[in-house]
Design a protein around this motif. Structure first.
Motif, mmCIF file in Angstrom:
data_model
loop_
_atom_site.group_PDB
_atom_site.id
_atom_site.type_symbol
_atom_site.label_atom_id
_atom_site.label_comp_id
_atom_site.label_asym_id
_atom_site.label_seq_id
_atom_site.Cartn_x
_atom_site.Cartn_y
_atom_site.Cartn_z
ATOM 1 N N SER A 3 0.844 -1.200 0.000
ATOM 2 C CA SER A 3 0.000 0.000 0.000
ATOM 3 C C SER A 3 0.868 1.234 0.000
ATOM 4 C CB SER A 3 -0.908 0.006 1.238
ATOM 5 O OG SER A 3 -1.569 1.244 1.354
ATOM 6 N N HIS A 4 0.422 2.264 -0.640
ATOM 7 C CA HIS A 4 1.138 3.526 -0.585
ATOM 8 C C HIS A 4 0.834 4.296 0.702
ATOM 9 C CE1 HIS A 4 2.044 3.893 -5.153
ATOM 10 N NE2 HIS A 4 2.663 2.895 -4.529
ATOM 11 N N ARG A 5 -0.092 3.833 1.503
ATOM 12 C CA ARG A 5 -0.388 4.472 2.787
ATOM 13 C C ARG A 5 0.042 3.520 3.892
ATOM 14 N NH1 ARG A 5 -3.300 9.025 2.512
ATOM 15 N NH2 ARG A 5 -4.260 9.533 0.530
ATOM 16 N N CYS A 23 12.803 3.719 12.288
ATOM 17 C CA CYS A 23 12.260 2.385 12.045
ATOM 18 C C CYS A 23 10.872 2.490 11.453
ATOM 19 C CB CYS A 23 12.238 1.563 13.330
ATOM 20 S SG CYS A 23 11.143 2.248 14.577
ATOM 21 N N MET A 24 10.409 1.369 10.898
ATOM 22 C CA MET A 24 9.079 1.314 10.318
ATOM 23 C C MET A 24 8.366 0.082 10.873
ATOM 24 S SD MET A 24 8.275 3.703 8.145
ATOM 25 C CE MET A 24 7.068 2.922 7.120
ATOM 26 N N PRO A 25 7.091 0.196 11.174
ATOM 27 C CA PRO A 25 6.376 -0.955 11.704
ATOM 28 C C PRO A 25 6.069 -2.021 10.660
ATOM 29 C CG PRO A 25 4.863 0.881 11.440
ATOM 30 C CD PRO A 25 6.223 1.415 11.135
ATOM 31 N N ALA A 139 14.076 6.951 -3.083
ATOM 32 C CA ALA A 139 12.841 6.195 -2.851
ATOM 33 C C ALA A 139 11.675 6.807 -3.600
ATOM 34 C CB ALA A 139 12.550 6.140 -1.356
ATOM 35 N N ARG A 140 11.582 8.137 -3.582
ATOM 36 C CA ARG A 140 10.511 8.825 -4.300
ATOM 37 C C ARG A 140 10.518 8.458 -5.789
ATOM 38 N NH1 ARG A 140 12.071 14.648 -4.582
ATOM 39 N NH2 ARG A 140 11.871 14.493 -2.312
ATOM 40 N N LEU A 159 5.444 8.260 3.821
ATOM 41 C CA LEU A 159 5.737 7.101 2.968
ATOM 42 C C LEU A 159 7.165 7.162 2.455
ATOM 43 C CD1 LEU A 159 4.804 4.603 1.396
ATOM 44 C CD2 LEU A 159 3.953 6.119 -0.380
ATOM 45 N N GLU A 160 7.570 8.320 1.991
ATOM 46 C CA GLU A 160 8.913 8.502 1.448
ATOM 47 C C GLU A 160 9.972 8.188 2.504
ATOM 48 O OE1 GLU A 160 11.170 12.480 0.225
ATOM 49 O OE2 GLU A 160 9.415 12.079 -1.063
ATOM 50 N N ALA A 161 9.734 8.642 3.724
ATOM 51 C CA ALA A 161 10.697 8.402 4.795
ATOM 52 C C ALA A 161 10.782 6.923 5.133
ATOM 53 C CB ALA A 161 10.297 9.215 6.031
#
Length: 931
Positions: A3-5, A23-25, A139-140, A159-161
């Motif tokens: 997903s983009h979100r 970090c990302m979940p 990434a973008r 999202l980019e981060a």
């Protein structure tokens, strides 16, 4: 990416938190696609970005066989992907200082930049600064679609981060920087450092100095506006910003930055140039790459292609083609030409000139005539003769009849082939027919070979343009009735140098990707045997026989080189196309000349239009040791001779009265085995008992040929047409009428051109001549005579002498020969002293030699006195007769008659005590019953 979100979070505080925590979940982009950076980036782009493949478009470069650049091809822009070690450290430092000073120490997101951006955005009440790092920008460009990429929302920033942190976990910092730099747009259709360095400064990215690097580092911010070749002041101002940032981050001192800014930049004067050294060839190779690797591969894949072309060969060919076209244009209205040169053993294309001037639209110069189907004229004939030789239908000494022929095409249409010189040449050997490119015998040979067989062999030799059904071409196929390409025909002729093995023309030696890894283009096709080594040599030997082709082309034509060379010309009947295709042992060259739009020339032939180009190119190569080295060709002239394979044998045999190869004719051993003890000329020559045939057109009898009769001396004579191969004895069923008509044409030709030919049975000659009169009603009827008295004399015929006892077999009055019965002299008149006085004596015999009694012989002297005798039946004098004659010089005429006095034989004149008789008192005249 699911997903983009990925983070349904809102607010500046959360963005700050993400940057600080790092970090990302959730994991969104999965595992790393490939070990190689470029392969991974390509995989991401194909998954997330629209567009043609490959997404990372790169410039393809074409080189000649020695590594000299021929051309570059690109689509959206120029790009060559390079690793960091191939990029100037100045550009790397300038880019990091400008875009992301802490690139090597953060985890994809820079917390300090986020704080600064947060404060600025809070002051403005909107997002005016995104604090994007190099990894976030990467990434973008990789994962966001064109519509989302510039969306100034918090969700997009989140999202980019997150994506940047994932990339940081999967790739090293150097790998991320390599990808980032190579994807940057540097303006002027230059993408990545390598393309930018070459476009703006004409050097590699590794060679950039500090001034050049800092100028380039500022361009990606606004590539269109900061193009230094179009807006130098703006680019220079941006360079100042880059230098100041390098000072701020400790890369330079203020003094160093000022010195760099003051440094004069020298730009590439040919930034927009895209020269192509061999444009038609490059386009040909590009099309081949697209066919093998997929559409667009030649413009987007960044291939480094080493071709078979030799740039020196190419430039030589281009110069010679242009020079000759300029010279020939006023004379022949000839505006264009093409040339292909191949190495025969490998099929490698050394030169391909598709037109006299690629840039000349008036001659359709961008059309590559080397691969454009055109009618080859007679240049395709070697394929026909190769088929006929290979199937055992003919040998080089086989006799072909160059005499009139007409074929019914149906619906009332007919086809009557004509020779280039509008003449017929009668019986000629295969060597003469092919060497002089006579059309009529070639058409007759094709009818025997069949169009289907010639097409099958042509296609096996790589001529794929002949795709229509055989009926589409008909018998005109051997005269160029089907369209082929110059490259195809040149490649087919190369098989004759290779002992009958066809090696497909090859244009690519190697191809690598931008990282130097080999690209699989599929297997290199091997050679396929199409005709036997014997056949290949025999055709080559004929095409290289300058003496044999001299009647049509002259002894010093452009087809003659300083080394042994085989060559074949071609000219379409309306002068739209000129061809010369030929070869030495080490080089095959094909040339086309004409007008691209198909406009007829003014009388130019393959010999005058294409051959001079073919000759001069060959000779220029022969005089250049460097070019000979490319061919691996020896300098010694004797090493260039075509070497006969062990499957051929040279014999002295030659059909009577015809011209054969000097030093003896070559025959394949297969042919010699098939002909056996009868000898290699059995299909063309027969030994038959025969009498001389003469024609009188008011100037006295002239010998022309022979007719078959017994008893008579046997002579080796040419056969009339209708027999093919050593075993054939009669025309195929259904062909009898056509063969009979062809034989009538052959006999008609012989009656006007003395030839040692068997015209058939003497008894049928009168009827044959009558049919010829009907066939040629416009010709004055000839008087044909048979010298039966000389039948037993093996020397009679084409030697000086008088016609003894002629018999009229065509004319207004019926004769014994015309009626089909009678007697004829059994041999020459004998003058002697073996009589008791003055006598004419003799014997009448059966055909088997036995005496024949009861035959009436009449004698008349010069004054009209007559006498009569009957051959005797007594055992001692069985079949003998005698006439006592007077003691004075006289001339006596003898003739065999029936009981009513009608003549049954030719008249025999005996000179008594005069002429050859001298003082001989006695003369013997023997008779044989015939028919």
């Amino acid at each position: 990416m699911r997903s983009h979100r990925l983070l349904p979070l809102r607010g500046l505080g959360l963005l700050l938190l993400m940057g600080l925590v790092g970090c990302m979940p959730t994991q969104s982009i999965g595992a790393r696609p490939a070990p190689d950076v470029l392969a991974s980036i390509e995989a991401y782009l194909q998954r997330y970005q629209p567009g043609p493949t490959p997404r990372v478009f790169q410039t393809t470069r074409f080189f000649d066989r020695h590594g000299r650049l021929l051309a570059e091809r690109w689509e959206e822009g120029r790009r060559t992907w390079v690793s960091l070690d191939r990029i100037s450290r100045h550009l790397i430092d300038a880019t990091i200082a400008t875009e992301d000073a802490s690139f090597y120490i953060h985890y994809g997101v820079d917390p300090l930049r986020i704080v600064g951006a947060a404060l600025q955005n809070a002051q403005q009440g909107q997002i005016v600064s995104g604090a994007s790092t190099i990894t976030m920008q990467l990434a973008r460009n990789l994962f966001l679609g064109p519509d989302e990429r510039y969306d100034q929302t918090m969700d997009r920033k989140l999202l980019e981060a997150g994506l940047a942190q994932e990339l940081t976990a999967l790739f090293s910092k150097d790998e991320l920087l390599e990808a980032y730099l190579n994807l940057l747009n540097y303006g002027h259709l230059a993408y990545g450092p390598e393309a930018a360095a070459r476009v703006y400064f004409g050097k590699s990215a590794a060679e950039l100095n500090l001034a050049e690097a800092t100028l380039l580092a500022g361009i990606p911010q606004r590539p269109a506006e900061l193009d230094p070749l179009r807006n130098f002041p703006a680019a220079k101002a941006r360079q100042r910003v880059v230098l100041d940032l390098m000072v701020r981050h400790g890369y330079l001192s203020p003094e160093q930055a000022d010195a760099v800014f003051a440094e004069e930049l020298v730009f590439n004067p040919e930034a927009d140039a895209n020269p192509i050294a061999a444009p038609h060839f490059v386009e040909y190779v590009a099309a081949e790459l697209d066919r093998r690797l997929g559409a667009g591969a030649s413009r987007r894949s960044g291939l480094q292609v080493t071709t078979t072309l030799d740039l020196t060969f190419q430039e030589l060919a281009q110069a010679i083609v242009a020079e000759h076209v300029a010279e020939l244009q006023p004379r022949y209205d000839l505006s264009n030409a093409a040339l292909v040169a191949l190495k025969p053993d490998t099929g490698e294309v050394l030169a391909m000139v598709g037109s006299a001037d690629f840039a000349n639209a008036a001659i359709h110069g961008q059309v590559n005539v080397a691969i454009s189907p055109r009618q080859p004229g007679s240049a395709i004939k070697p394929i026909l003769y190769a088929v006929a030789l290979d199937t055992g239908l003919i040998s080089p000494a086989t006799v072909l009849w160059d005499t009139p022929v007409t074929y019914a095409l149906g619906s009332g249409l007919t086809y009557t082939p004509r020779n280039y010189d509008n003449r017929f040449h009668g019986p000629i050997t295969v060597r003469t027919a092919l060497a002089n490119s006579y059309n009529v015998p070639a058409v007759k040979l094709l009818q025997a070979v069949t169009v289907e067989s010639m097409l099958a062999t042509a296609q096996a030799l790589g001529i794929r343009s002949l795709k229509a059904d055989p009926g589409h071409y008909g018998l005109s196929l051997t005269l160029g009735g089907g369209e082929v390409t110059l490259l195809e025909l040149t490649g087919a002729m190369a098989a004759l140098v290779n002992g009958g093995v066809f090696v497909p023309p090859r244009a690519i030696l190697t191809a690598t990707d931008s990282q130097g890894q080999p690209v699989d283009l599929g297997p290199i096709p091997g050679g396929e045997p199409v005709v036997s080594p014997a056949t290949a040599f025999l055709v080559t030997d004929i095409l290289a026989d300058n003496t044999a082709r001299a009647p049509a082309f002259g002894a010093n034509s452009p087809l003659r080189l300083s080394r042994p060379a085989a060559a074949k010309t071609g000219t379409t009947t309306d002068f739209r196309d000129n061809w010369t295709v030929g070869y030495t042992r080490y080089l095959v060259v094909g040339v086309w000349a004409g007008n691209s739009d198909g406009r007829p020339m003014r009388g130019s032939s393959g010999l005058t239009g294409a051959a001079p180009i073919w000759h001069d190119f060959h000779e220029a190569v022969l005089q250049d040791p460097a070019l000979l080295a490319v061919l691996a060709a020896p300098a010694e002239a004797e090493a260039w001779a075509f070497v006969p394979p062990p499957t051929v044998e040279r014999r002295p045999d030659c059909p009577p009265g015809l011209v054969c190869r000097r030093g003896g004719e070559y025959f394949s051993r297969a042919w010699l085995e098939a002909t056996g003890p009868e000898g290699p000329l059995v299909d063309a020559v027969e030994s038959v008992p025969s009498a001389p045939v003469y024609v009188d057109r008011g100037e006295g009898p002239q010998w022309v040929a022979y007719c078959q009769v017994e008893p008579a001396a046997s002579r080796p004579l040419l056969r009339l047409p209708g027999r093919w191969g050593p075993q054939a004895t009669a025309p195929a069923a259904g062909d009898e009428e056509a063969v009979h008509r062809e034989r009538l044409h052959a006999i008609a030709w012989v009656l006007e051109h003395p030839t040692a030919v068997n015209l058939g049975p003497c008894a049928e000659l009168a009827a044959t001549v009558a049919q010829i009169k009907a066939l040629y009603p416009q010709r004055p009827p000839p008087t044909v005579l048979v010298d039966l008295a000389a039948a037993l004399d093996p020397q009679a015929g084409p030697v000086p002498g008088t016609v003894v006892a002629p018999v009229v077999v065509s004319g207004s009055d019926p004769t014994p020969a015309a009626r089909g019965v009678g007697f004829f002299p059994a041999g020459p008149i004998l003058h002697h002293h073996d009589c008791p006085g003055h006598y004419i004596v003799g014997q009448v015999r059966q055909a088997d030699g036995a005496g024949l009694p009861g035959v009436h012989i009449a004698l008349v002297d010069a004054w009209g006195n007559r006498a009569h005798a009957i051959s005797k039946s007594e055992a001692v004098d069985y079949g003998r007769y005698d006439f006592p004659i007077n003691y004075f010089a006289n001339r006596y005429t003898l003739v065999v008659v029936d009981e009513a006095g009608h003549p049954l034989s030719p008249e025999v004149v005996v000179d008594h005590l005069q002429g050859e008789a001298g003082d001989f008192p006695c003369h013997t005249v023997d008779w044989v019953r015939g028919w």
